[in-house]
Design an enzyme around this catalytic site. Sequence first.
Site, short mmCIF file in Angstrom:
data_model
loop_
_atom_site.label_atom_id
_atom_site.label_comp_id
_atom_site.label_asym_id
_atom_site.label_seq_id
_atom_site.Cartn_x
_atom_site.Cartn_y
_atom_site.Cartn_z
N TYR A 1 0.88 -1.14 -0.04
CA TYR A 1 -0.19 0.07 -0.25
C TYR A 1 0.89 1.32 -0.10
O TYR A 1 0.83 2.17 -0.78
CB TYR A 1 -1.11 -0.11 1.00
N SER B 1 -6.57 0.81 -4.46
CA SER B 1 -6.66 2.13 -4.15
C SER B 1 -5.42 2.94 -4.36
O SER B 1 -4.64 2.87 -5.33
CB SER B 1 -7.13 2.52 -2.92
N ASP C 1 -17.78 3.42 -7.90
CA ASP C 1 -16.74 3.88 -7.21
C ASP C 1 -16.50 5.41 -7.05
O ASP C 1 -16.06 5.94 -7.97
CB ASP C 1 -15.26 3.20 -7.53
N HIS D 1 -15.83 1.54 -3.84
CA HIS D 1 -14.47 1.23 -3.59
C HIS D 1 -14.05 0.29 -2.85
O HIS D 1 -12.76 -0.04 -2.43
CB HIS D 1 -13.96 2.59 -2.80
#
Length: 720
Positions: free
Chosen positions: A493, A573, A656, A691
């Site tokens: 991430y 994301s 999203d 999302h």
Amino acid sequence: MTTLGKIGRAGCCLFLISSLLLADESMTKRVDHTDEYFGTKVADPYRWLEDDVRENADVAAWVAMENKQTAAFLEKIPERARINKRLTELWNFEKFGTPFKAGGRIYFFKNNGLQNQYVLYMQETAESEPQVLIDPNTWSADGTVALAGEVFSDDGRYVAYSIQDAGSDWKVWKIMEVATKQLLPDELRWIKFNEPAWTPDGNGFFYARFPEPQAGAQFQNLNVNQAVYYHRVGTPQSEDILVFHRPDQPEWGYSCEVTEDGSYLVITVHVGTDDRYRVFFKDLREPFGQPVSLVNNFENEYSFIGNDGPVFYFQTDLNAPRKRVIAVDTRAIPRGIDVAKKDEPGVPPPYREIIPQQAETITGVSFVGNLFFVESLKDAKTQVALYRPDGGFLRNIDFPGIGSASGFGGKRTDTETYYSFSSFDTPPSIYKYDIFTGSSTLQRQAKVDFDPKQYEVKQVFYQSKDGTKVPMFIAHKAGLKLDGTNPTLLYGYGGFSIPLTPSFSISRLAWMEMGGVFALANLRGGGEYGEEWHKAGTKLNKQNVFDDFIAAAEWLIANKYTQPKKLAIQGGSNGGLLVGACETQRPELFGACLPAVGVMDMLRFQKFTAGRYWVDDYGSSDNAEEFSALLKYSPYHNIKPGVCYPPTMVMTADTDDRVVPGHSFKFAAALQAAQSCENPILIRIETRAGHGAGTPTSKLIEEITDQWSFLVKVLDVKLK
């Protein structure tokens, strides 16, 4: 988690011959569109794919075509049915959320196994038979309408709860009378990133909302001009009272809390995703009193923890990058004086330190049972320490191994609290913690169809490109041979100060059961080691995050876990950006890429919905220096024709409204047009999903089935 939490968590799809992919660039329409940034012209040939699929028939047709071709590819994979069957079997176990108390009752979430949504149960006492309070599975046939939040009045009479439709960040809030389960007519709309704060009398609550967007623009318009209102139970939203609004500051966002004693309203103001807040407070005992400024700049974090009358407790990074706890006596703060004013020699600061900065970063503090529960991370592993109100250390909470713990909520008057513990090879276990004795009692343990003894988890440290030491967790079946042939999935991430910790996941268990290695790298940009670690992966330093991820891949290869053609990378994301950037920078290093709901156009993200918040981490193309840095790694802009890119399946969803799907649409179209070899470039576009939050179980299983099937095909995984 802090007060605000994190706002944030992203052609032809058939396996065709390269000549067709190269020749037929008309498979996705290109337009002659160019933007100029500080004298640099940047082409954007797929600008039209930014339009909302619900508003543009051409985009809708493109989505239908891509999904049809992606489905055709996936359906031909022989192992897909087996993978789906096993995932369904593994998923089918009772799942419990961490219990919590409210209004004298005990509440918890439960999923019987394959229910699309968790059900909220309540108990009058710990010995009472649980009864259903809210079952969102009755709200829609396909399970795409979810219960997204619930806040109980102090007296337990009412619960305000939010409804999330198709994964959108927009929530509709309703009110139920708990004892009768009677739904009131109240309905509050145009709320996101916010939840109510009840007044002690239970007659109403404070909340923040955005103006109603123009018709057809609710999934793309920028989220600005939020304002704080008071809603009285039983009245329409149109009669809500405006409490706080700064029309001169349209980018200010708000969260509201009412102190446990009911005396004060605390309004925390944010402008982005960084933990940098202004704070106002209002004395609720003065009906006509105005909010008073307590912190009047955005230089540091001030996450409200609780209060002792007029003394407020905050978690802050003021002069403490790894954070500490301070107390502020609001009686000693004249109106307009900044509690965050820099310390001056010989002048006492307007606060008192309660718990000093520790060796490890504080990630959250709760005030329960008249004690501070201080959560921190030791090399990305959870640890919790208890402190007295005067800051004196009391004890640590012991956990059964490498893993993640969460919970520890409650009131100052409580004598017990609950928490959950899990790890890669340990399903969630729920414990009740006795605050007086310090003992943990196991309440429930998930029963999953696997043997934990057959798996092993370890943590390693590797060097990034600049010599920085980065931790990584590795999990796999016991007895793994390090011969360089293992299919390996590397996840990351690296952003928004969000730490990644070891926790249980059915999808990852299934991957390991199939013989795969799972690796999780704790990259810079995250919150594993405090604000310095976070800032080392933001704005002009963002390349450090990609270097850390690439170095993790190289370490796995060098240490014989895998080889490039057997190595897949995954992220969602901000992690989708991570995968897209690494794929375009080092395409030869990976055997497969799974970027999900990613931020792929780094020059235009700030123009849609919540994108403006992310400028804190990314910078903005409106700034000349930051534009140059963004252009160097923006995945969409760094795709080069004639390159052989690894097999890729881009993931996104049509609803999203956090990372709008146009990011993934444009990235996939450009990648398909540029591809120079036979490696497939697919895009999977989920319908009636957002999302990630609120996604029903049925869709989750199908989504993971498709991802693992794709990896089995392109990494040549042999299922036993």
